[in-house]
Motif scaffolding. Sequence first.
Motif, PDB file in Angstrom:
ATOM      1  N   ILE A 135       0.850  -1.193   0.000  1.00 29.52           N
ATOM      2  CA  ILE A 135       0.000   0.000   0.000  1.00 29.52           C
ATOM      3  C   ILE A 135       0.889   1.247   0.000  1.00 29.52           C
ATOM      4  CG2 ILE A 135      -1.710   1.317   1.300  1.00 29.52           C
ATOM      5  CD1 ILE A 135      -2.893  -1.160   0.105  1.00 29.52           C
ATOM      6  N   GLY A 136       1.980   1.182   0.755  1.00 31.41           N
ATOM      7  CA  GLY A 136       2.927   2.287   0.783  1.00 31.41           C
ATOM      8  C   GLY A 136       3.568   2.539  -0.567  1.00 31.41           C
ATOM      9  N   THR A 137       3.778   1.475  -1.340  1.00 31.94           N
ATOM     10  CA  THR A 137       4.332   1.645  -2.682  1.00 31.94           C
ATOM     11  C   THR A 137       3.367   2.423  -3.571  1.00 31.94           C
ATOM     12  OG1 THR A 137       5.568  -0.420  -2.466  1.00 31.94           O
ATOM     13  CG2 THR A 137       5.256   0.432  -4.696  1.00 31.94           C
ATOM     14  N   LEU A 138       2.073   2.146  -3.429  1.00 30.79           N
ATOM     15  CA  LEU A 138       1.069   2.897  -4.200  1.00 30.79           C
ATOM     16  C   LEU A 138       1.056   4.363  -3.798  1.00 30.79           C
ATOM     17  CD1 LEU A 138      -1.908   0.348  -4.186  1.00 30.79           C
ATOM     18  CD2 LEU A 138      -0.221   0.748  -5.992  1.00 30.79           C
ATOM     19  N   PHE A 139       1.113   4.602  -2.489  1.00 34.58           N
ATOM     20  CA  PHE A 139       1.164   5.996  -2.038  1.00 34.58           C
ATOM     21  C   PHE A 139       2.483   6.647  -2.456  1.00 34.58           C
ATOM     22  CE2 PHE A 139      -2.383   4.887   0.743  1.00 34.58           C
ATOM     23  CZ  PHE A 139      -3.135   6.048   0.694  1.00 34.58           C
ATOM     24  N   GLY A 140       3.551   5.863  -2.505  1.00 28.24           N
ATOM     25  CA  GLY A 140       4.821   6.390  -2.994  1.00 28.24           C
ATOM     26  C   GLY A 140       4.715   6.852  -4.437  1.00 28.24           C
ATOM     27  N   ALA A 141       3.986   6.088  -5.268  1.00 22.48           N
ATOM     28  CA  ALA A 141       3.787   6.496  -6.667  1.00 22.48           C
ATOM     29  C   ALA A 141       3.042   7.819  -6.733  1.00 22.48           C
ATOM     30  CB  ALA A 141       3.020   5.407  -7.416  1.00 22.48           C
ATOM     31  N   ALA A 142       2.045   7.979  -5.867  1.00 23.46           N
ATOM     32  CA  ALA A 142       1.314   9.251  -5.826  1.00 23.46           C
ATOM     33  C   ALA A 142       2.220  10.387  -5.371  1.00 23.46           C
ATOM     34  CB  ALA A 142       0.108   9.126  -4.899  1.00 23.46           C
ATOM     35  N   CYS A 143       3.114  10.106  -4.401  1.00 22.87           N
ATOM     36  CA  CYS A 143       4.090  11.111  -3.950  1.00 22.87           C
ATOM     37  C   CYS A 143       4.973  11.570  -5.102  1.00 22.87           C
ATOM     38  CB  CYS A 143       4.985  10.537  -2.849  1.00 22.87           C
ATOM     39  SG  CYS A 143       4.252  10.406  -1.245  1.00 22.87           S
ATOM     40  N   GLY A 144       5.536  10.592  -5.829  1.00 17.68           N
ATOM     41  CA  GLY A 144       6.428  10.930  -6.928  1.00 17.68           C
ATOM     42  C   GLY A 144       5.715  11.707  -8.017  1.00 17.68           C
ATOM     43  N   PHE A 145       4.495  11.305  -8.340  1.00 20.53           N
ATOM     44  CA  PHE A 145       3.737  11.949  -9.412  1.00 20.53           C
ATOM     45  C   PHE A 145       3.426  13.404  -9.078  1.00 20.53           C
ATOM     46  CE2 PHE A 145       0.081  12.948 -12.023  1.00 20.53           C
ATOM     47  CZ  PHE A 145       0.359  12.307 -13.226  1.00 20.53           C
ATOM     48  N   THR A 146       2.848  13.641  -7.892  1.00 17.23           N
ATOM     49  CA  THR A 146       2.463  15.004  -7.527  1.00 17.23           C
ATOM     50  C   THR A 146       3.677  15.871  -7.201  1.00 17.23           C
ATOM     51  OG1 THR A 146       2.076  14.237  -5.253  1.00 17.23           O
ATOM     52  CG2 THR A 146       0.172  14.347  -6.714  1.00 17.23           C
ATOM     53  N   SER A 147       4.758  15.249  -6.723  1.00 11.44           N
ATOM     54  CA  SER A 147       5.972  16.009  -6.465  1.00 11.44           C
ATOM     55  C   SER A 147       6.605  16.485  -7.764  1.00 11.44           C
ATOM     56  CB  SER A 147       6.965  15.157  -5.674  1.00 11.44           C
ATOM     57  OG  SER A 147       8.092  15.908  -5.299  1.00 11.44           O
ATOM     58  N   GLN A 148       6.613  15.634  -8.772  1.00  7.91           N
ATOM     59  CA  GLN A 148       7.166  16.016 -10.071  1.00  7.91           C
ATOM     60  C   GLN A 148       6.365  17.151 -10.695  1.00  7.91           C
ATOM     61  OE1 GLN A 148       9.878  15.098 -11.666  1.00  7.91           O
ATOM     62  NE2 GLN A 148       9.470  16.152 -13.578  1.00  7.91           N
ATOM     63  N   ILE A 149       5.056  17.127 -10.540  1.00 10.06           N
ATOM     64  CA  ILE A 149       4.202  18.131 -11.173  1.00 10.06           C
ATOM     65  C   ILE A 149       4.304  19.478 -10.469  1.00 10.06           C
ATOM     66  CG2 ILE A 149       1.779  18.787 -11.561  1.00 10.06           C
ATOM     67  CD1 ILE A 149       1.221  15.884 -12.241  1.00 10.06           C
ATOM     68  N   ALA A 150       4.240  19.477  -9.125  1.00  8.46           N
ATOM     69  CA  ALA A 150       4.163  20.766  -8.431  1.00  8.46           C
ATOM     70  C   ALA A 150       4.843  20.756  -7.065  1.00  8.46           C
ATOM     71  CB  ALA A 150       2.695  21.170  -8.265  1.00  8.46           C
ATOM     72  N   HIS A 151       5.848  19.886  -6.844  1.00  9.29           N
ATOM     73  CA  HIS A 151       6.482  19.769  -5.533  1.00  9.29           C
ATOM     74  C   HIS A 151       5.421  19.592  -4.444  1.00  9.29           C
ATOM     75  CE1 HIS A 151      10.103  20.775  -7.586  1.00  9.29           C
ATOM     76  NE2 HIS A 151       9.961  22.083  -7.574  1.00  9.29           N
ATOM     77  N   ALA A 152       4.404  18.803  -4.731  1.00  4.87           N
ATOM     78  CA  ALA A 152       3.278  18.634  -3.798  1.00  4.87           C
ATOM     79  C   ALA A 152       3.122  17.173  -3.390  1.00  4.87           C
ATOM     80  CB  ALA A 152       1.982  19.150  -4.439  1.00  4.87           C
ATOM     81  N   GLY A 153       4.238  16.528  -3.075  1.00  8.59           N
ATOM     82  CA  GLY A 153       4.189  15.111  -2.725  1.00  8.59           C
ATOM     83  C   GLY A 153       3.875  14.831  -1.270  1.00  8.59           C
ATOM     84  N   GLY A 154       3.809  15.866  -0.438  1.00 10.91           N
ATOM     85  CA  GLY A 154       3.594  15.664   0.986  1.00 10.91           C
ATOM     86  C   GLY A 154       2.288  14.972   1.358  1.00 10.91           C
ATOM     87  N   PRO A 155       1.148  15.406   0.813  1.00 11.62           N
ATOM     88  CA  PRO A 155      -0.126  14.795   1.230  1.00 11.62           C
ATOM     89  C   PRO A 155      -0.203  13.281   1.059  1.00 11.62           C
ATOM     90  CG  PRO A 155      -0.552  16.893   0.167  1.00 11.62           C
ATOM     91  CD  PRO A 155       0.920  16.625   0.009  1.00 11.62           C
ATOM     92  N   PRO A 156       0.186  12.693  -0.089  1.00  9.15           N
ATOM     93  CA  PRO A 156       0.131  11.227  -0.170  1.00  9.15           C
ATOM     94  C   PRO A 156       1.010  10.539   0.873  1.00  9.15           C
ATOM     95  CG  PRO A 156       0.344  12.175  -2.365  1.00  9.15           C
ATOM     96  CD  PRO A 156       0.570  13.282  -1.386  1.00  9.15           C
ATOM     97  N   PHE A 157       2.184  11.115   1.147  1.00  8.01           N
ATOM     98  CA  PHE A 157       3.052  10.563   2.190  1.00  8.01           C
ATOM     99  C   PHE A 157       2.336  10.579   3.531  1.00  8.01           C
ATOM    100  CE2 PHE A 157       6.047  11.119   5.654  1.00  8.01           C
ATOM    101  CZ  PHE A 157       7.000  10.139   5.413  1.00  8.01           C
ATOM    102  N   GLN A 158       1.726  11.708   3.865  1.00  7.00           N
ATOM    103  CA  GLN A 158       1.053  11.849   5.153  1.00  7.00           C
ATOM    104  C   GLN A 158      -0.116  10.878   5.279  1.00  7.00           C
ATOM    105  OE1 GLN A 158       0.152  15.947   4.793  1.00  7.00           O
ATOM    106  NE2 GLN A 158       2.185  16.632   5.415  1.00  7.00           N
ATOM    107  N   MET A 159      -0.829  10.669   4.183  1.00  4.56           N
ATOM    108  CA  MET A 159      -2.007   9.798   4.241  1.00  4.56           C
ATOM    109  C   MET A 159      -1.642   8.368   4.621  1.00  4.56           C
ATOM    110  SD  MET A 159      -4.250  11.050   0.978  1.00  4.56           S
ATOM    111  CE  MET A 159      -4.262  12.800   0.608  1.00  4.56           C
ATOM    112  N   TRP A 160      -0.468   7.916   4.196  1.00  6.48           N
ATOM    113  CA  TRP A 160      -0.074   6.557   4.552  1.00  6.48           C
ATOM    114  C   TRP A 160       0.689   6.501   5.866  1.00  6.48           C
ATOM    115  CZ3 TRP A 160       4.561   3.180   3.869  1.00  6.48           C
ATOM    116  CH2 TRP A 160       4.245   1.833   4.110  1.00  6.48           C
ATOM    117  N   VAL A 161       1.512   7.511   6.127  1.00  7.83           N
ATOM    118  CA  VAL A 161       2.434   7.418   7.259  1.00  7.83           C
ATOM    119  C   VAL A 161       1.849   7.957   8.562  1.00  7.83           C
ATOM    120  CG1 VAL A 161       4.743   8.023   8.098  1.00  7.83           C
ATOM    121  CG2 VAL A 161       4.401   7.498   5.686  1.00  7.83           C
TER     122      VAL A 161
END
Length: 251
Positions: A135-161
């Motif tokens: 599940i963390g790997t899926l959230f990691g993919a969301a982190c990488g995707f949103t971080s690449q687009i707008a440096h906004a990878g924090g929320p997916p990380f927080q949702m899992w961690v």
Amino acid sequence: MDLLADPFTLAMAVLAVVVLGLAKGGLAGLGALATPLLALAIAPASAAALLLPVLLVQDVVSVWSYRRTWSGWIIGWMLPGALVGVVLASLFAAAVPEDQVLLALGLITALFGLYRLWAERGGRIVAASSSPGWIGTLFGAACGFTSQIAHAGGPPFQMWVTPRKLPHQTFVGTSSITFAAINWMKVPSYLALGSFNRAVLEAAGLLMPLAIAATFAGVWLVRRMNSARFYTLVYLLMIALGLRLTWQALI
């Protein structure tokens, strides 16, 4: 022309860097506000390019500060997904409407923050999450995707961690190492696009002393907070951030 010559652009750049520094120091969630702030003054692509070198320097301070408190298990599961997310965002950036990504991210983030505050209302003890690593790997993919687009990878990380209820300094250390790695994953695509031109690098260089000072300020603040207060603040920041991203996507 110097990117920071305009007073309004300089003010937004200073504010964005301070926000990033506090986020890197441990006030998770604030960092996603930095690019939208700077984008009020310059083109979003230029804003993201200017802030990436700043992030790389701040990562050094953050990782060093929390080098003894981090979870290798979480990092090990999230980073492979993050790499996939960064690559996908790089390949399909032109075909992915940024506003729609930010709208979805904003709504999910705000609702998650509200849910966690409700679940833990009145100091109620909630069992720590034990979701499997994939599940963390899926959230990691969301982190990488949103971080690449707008440096906004924090929320997916927080949702899992955050539901895993780590000691708050372990949470921050894990976040620091995860995003330090993700930020380096983003560098090749920025280089390939020619985003790091002379004006961008000069502006980033001028902001470096402030970036380092702001990061140390965030570390100082977080180390003086207890875990319960820290997580309450994280959830409040997630709600504010979610609403801000939603507003940004709609206007």
